[in-house]
Each structure stands twice: as structure tokens, then as C-alpha cells.
Motif scaffolding. Structure first.
Motif, PDB file in Angstrom:
ATOM      1  N   LEU A 246      69.732  20.660   8.237  1.00 22.88           N
ATOM      2  CA  LEU A 246      69.732  19.467   9.066  1.00 22.88           C
ATOM      3  C   LEU A 246      71.124  18.856   8.944  1.00 22.88           C
ATOM      4  O   LEU A 246      71.617  18.631   7.831  1.00 22.88           O
ATOM      5  CB  LEU A 246      68.665  18.493   8.579  1.00 22.88           C
ATOM      6  CG  LEU A 246      68.122  17.463   9.563  1.00 22.88           C
ATOM      7  CD1 LEU A 246      67.550  18.156  10.802  1.00 22.88           C
ATOM      8  CD2 LEU A 246      67.051  16.616   8.900  1.00 22.88           C
TER       9      LEU A 246
ATOM     10  N   ALA B 206      68.540  21.725  18.847  1.00 22.19           N
ATOM     11  CA  ALA B 206      67.881  22.796  18.096  1.00 22.19           C
ATOM     12  C   ALA B 206      67.798  24.011  19.001  1.00 22.19           C
ATOM     13  O   ALA B 206      67.999  23.912  20.226  1.00 22.19           O
ATOM     14  CB  ALA B 206      66.489  22.376  17.651  1.00 22.19           C
TER      15      ALA B 206
ATOM     16  N   ILE C  85      69.615  20.838  14.119  1.00 21.55           N
ATOM     17  CA  ILE C  85      68.846  21.724  13.241  1.00 21.55           C
ATOM     18  C   ILE C  85      69.472  23.099  13.379  1.00 21.55           C
ATOM     19  O   ILE C  85      69.484  23.674  14.472  1.00 21.55           O
ATOM     20  CB  ILE C  85      67.361  21.756  13.638  1.00 21.55           C
ATOM     21  CG1 ILE C  85      66.773  20.342  13.588  1.00 21.55           C
ATOM     22  CG2 ILE C  85      66.572  22.683  12.705  1.00 21.55           C
ATOM     23  CD1 ILE C  85      65.369  20.249  14.137  1.00 21.55           C
TER      24      ILE C  85
ATOM     25  N   LEU D 104      60.289  18.894   8.178  1.00 16.93           N
ATOM     26  CA  LEU D 104      60.698  20.296   8.108  1.00 16.93           C
ATOM     27  C   LEU D 104      60.490  20.865   6.709  1.00 16.93           C
ATOM     28  O   LEU D 104      60.118  22.019   6.541  1.00 16.93           O
ATOM     29  CB  LEU D 104      62.161  20.441   8.541  1.00 16.93           C
ATOM     30  CG  LEU D 104      62.443  20.169  10.022  1.00 16.93           C
ATOM     31  CD1 LEU D 104      63.939  20.108  10.284  1.00 16.93           C
ATOM     32  CD2 LEU D 104      61.795  21.235  10.903  1.00 16.93           C
TER      33      LEU D 104
ATOM     34  N   CYS E 257      62.908  26.626  18.196  1.00 18.72           N
ATOM     35  CA  CYS E 257      62.587  25.489  17.329  1.00 18.72           C
ATOM     36  C   CYS E 257      62.138  24.296  18.156  1.00 18.72           C
ATOM     37  O   CYS E 257      61.169  23.611  17.808  1.00 18.72           O
ATOM     38  CB  CYS E 257      63.809  25.127  16.486  1.00 18.72           C
ATOM     39  SG  CYS E 257      63.578  23.693  15.412  1.00 18.72           S
TER      40      CYS E 257
END
Length: 297
Positions: free
Chosen positions: A270, A104, A149, A293, A108
């Protein structure tokens, strides 16, 4: 013989075993889901590797040569071992334990993932987590990570992607810095503002111009490659910087620069590799991340 063993191709050995048990190329090809010419080429290649003939024609079928008959028990043992290996691998993949790599962005990873990872570890203590905090797009096809992500929809057909929400970004600054600008109300009021840029200055300027804000290089006196350092500079009054509403609104030392303007909206995806999604461990983590999320956005 050891040299031959290291060079043997399992696909060719499997083709030999299937043909020996089926008695014909056509039946073996159907069993393996191959075309008959492909199967024939694999057997011919194995004969060249071993330096022996494996089959003789008998009417419409094939029979083993004496040499092949002597090898068949060894090949069956290899096939049984391969089956046990496949079963063991399947069993391992169905156990909810082992390592998982999640990539990520730094922002994040620092602001969004920690409570989710804590929940994951509490629910599945057998899973260990490796977080790859980077703004570089990890190559899932090369297994640089198991799950990513992202803010872009991946185009590779080998990847599985699920849109789990949308994030909203805004410019933030300290009240003290905004008072120096006369409390701007629109983009036009930021002509004299200074910005803390993340990444290349040229990319930041291009992004600002996409928002109809003609920022100049003189307005970007500070540039960093770290989201965390960028945000700390904004909190210390070094200039205006961008962050998500979830992070920016929760920080008491800063406020929205233009509270009445529309936010910058970007998607959250994702992503995992199609093969990895058959692993129960990866699937469980993927679904947990998706649920967490989605509930935040």
C-alpha cells in the motif's frame, strides 16, 4: 502595477517581511530556516522586481527605507492572509471528507476492493472514491492517485509504503478442459496445454519459463489486455489462466490445475505520497485499506 502583482514571488515577500520585523538578515534567516546569503538574494530580487530599495544599513542592523515603510502594512496584510489560508487548508485536511483516488490492478479493483469500499463509505460517508483500475503503475509523485495498491516495493524516497500481506496465485481451468489433458499432476504434464495470456504473449512466455515451463507461442492462442475478460475466458473453458487463490478457489466453474504444487507468492504494498500522508482523510483511508487487506491475507 497589476503586472507586478502577478509576478511577485511570495517567498521573496516573506523574506522582506521577516527581515523588516527582525531588523537583521541573520535573525530573519534563523526565523525562516534559511541561510543568510539565500535570504539576501531573495530580498535583492524583490528590490529588482519592484524597482525600489527596501533597506538601509544602520550599524549591524537594517532599517526600512521610506518606500519600504509605506509597503509594510500591505505586506503584513498578505502575510495574515497567507496564515489564514494555511489554517483553512489544515482544517480541511483534518476533516474526514472529500475525494480520494485509489489505483489498483483491474483484478484487484474488481475482486478485492468492492467490499472494502462499501465498508469505507458506510464508515465515512463524507468521502467520495475514484477507483483507477489499471495495470499501469500510476505516478503518485504527479498526483495521478492518492493511494496505490501494488505488488512491487516502490523505491522513490518521497513515497510511503507499507507491506500489507502476500497473495498466492495459481493456474486454473475448467474440469472439462483438464480432462482433455489427462488431469495433469506437474508442470511437465502441461506441454500440450493451451493458455489464455494476459498482456503481451512474449511477457507471458517469459514468465512461464521463469517457472521452468517452456511454453511456446503455439500454446498461447488467446491473449487479452483485460483481467476480467481473461478470467471469463478461463471460466468458459478456453484454456488455462492464472488468478489468485481467493478468486480462483471461490469460482465453482474452475479448479486448480496443479493442486499439489506450490503457489506463486507475491507481495501486496500500500503506497501513498509522503505529503499526502499528513492529510487526515488520506491517512484514514490508507489505514482502513491496510487493515482490510491485511485481514484477507
Amino acid at each position: 502595477m497589476d503586472w507586478i502583482a502577478t509576478k511577485l514571488d511570495w517567498n521573496r515577500i516573506r523574506a522582506f517581511l521577516a527581515t523588516a520585523e527582525a531588523g537583521s538578515l541573520s535573525a530573519a534567516a534563523r526565523a525562516l530556516g534559511l541561510t543568510q546569503p539565500t535570504l539576501g538574494r531573495q530580498i535583492a530580487a524583490l528590490e529588482r522586481e519592484l524597482g525600489v530599495a527596501l533597506f538601509e544599513r544602520a550599524g549591524r542592523g537594517l532599517v526600512l527605507t521610506p518606500t519600504a515603510g509605506a509597503l509594510l502594512d500591505h505586506v503584513r496584510t498578505m502575510g495574515e492572509a497567507a496564515g489564514r489560508l494555511a489554517l483553512a487548508a489544515t482544517g480541511q485536511s483534518q476533516r474526514i471528507e472529500g475525494a480520494i483516488r485509489i489505483t489498483a490492478t483491474e483484478a484487484c479493483a474488481a475482486h478485492v476492493l468492492p467490499p472494502i469500499i462499501a465498508r469505507l463509505r458506510a464508515t465515512h460517508p463524507g468521502i467520495t472514491v475514484d477507483i483507477i483500475a489499471t495495470d499501469r503503475t500510476a505516478d503518485l509523485l504527479r498526483r495521478e492517485a492518492d493511494i496505490a495498491i501494488r505488488n512491487l516495493d516502490p523505491r522513490e524516497p518521497e513515497l510511503i509504503a507499507r507491506k500489507v500481506g502476500e497473495d498466492r496465485g495459481r493456474p486454473y481451468a475448467t474440469p472439462g478442459y483438464l480432462s482433455k489433458l489427462g488431469h495433469p499432476r506437474g508442470w511437465d504434464d502441461l506441454a500440450q496445454a493451451e493458455f489464455v495470456a494476459f498482456g503481451k504473449t512474449s511477457d507471458f512466455i517469459e514468465g512461464m519459463r521463469a517457472l521452468s515451463l517452456p511454453v511456446t507461442a503455439q500454446q498461447v492462442p488467446v491473449r487479452v489486455d483485460s483481467h476480467l475478460v481473461h478470467w471469463e475466458l478461463v471460466k468458459q473453458g478456453a484454456g488455462i489462466g492464472f488468478n489468485t487463490e481467493a478468486v480462483g478457489d471461490a469460482e465453482p466453474r474452475v479448479c486448480r490445475v496443479l493442486p499439489d504444487t506450490a503457489p506463486i507468492v507475491f507481495p501486496i504494498w500500500l503506497v501513498t505520497h509522503r505529503e499526502l500522508h499528513t492529510s487526515r482523510r488520506v491517512r484514514v483511508v490508507f489505514d482502513l485499506l491496510a487493515d482490510a487487506l491485511s485481514s484477507q491475507h
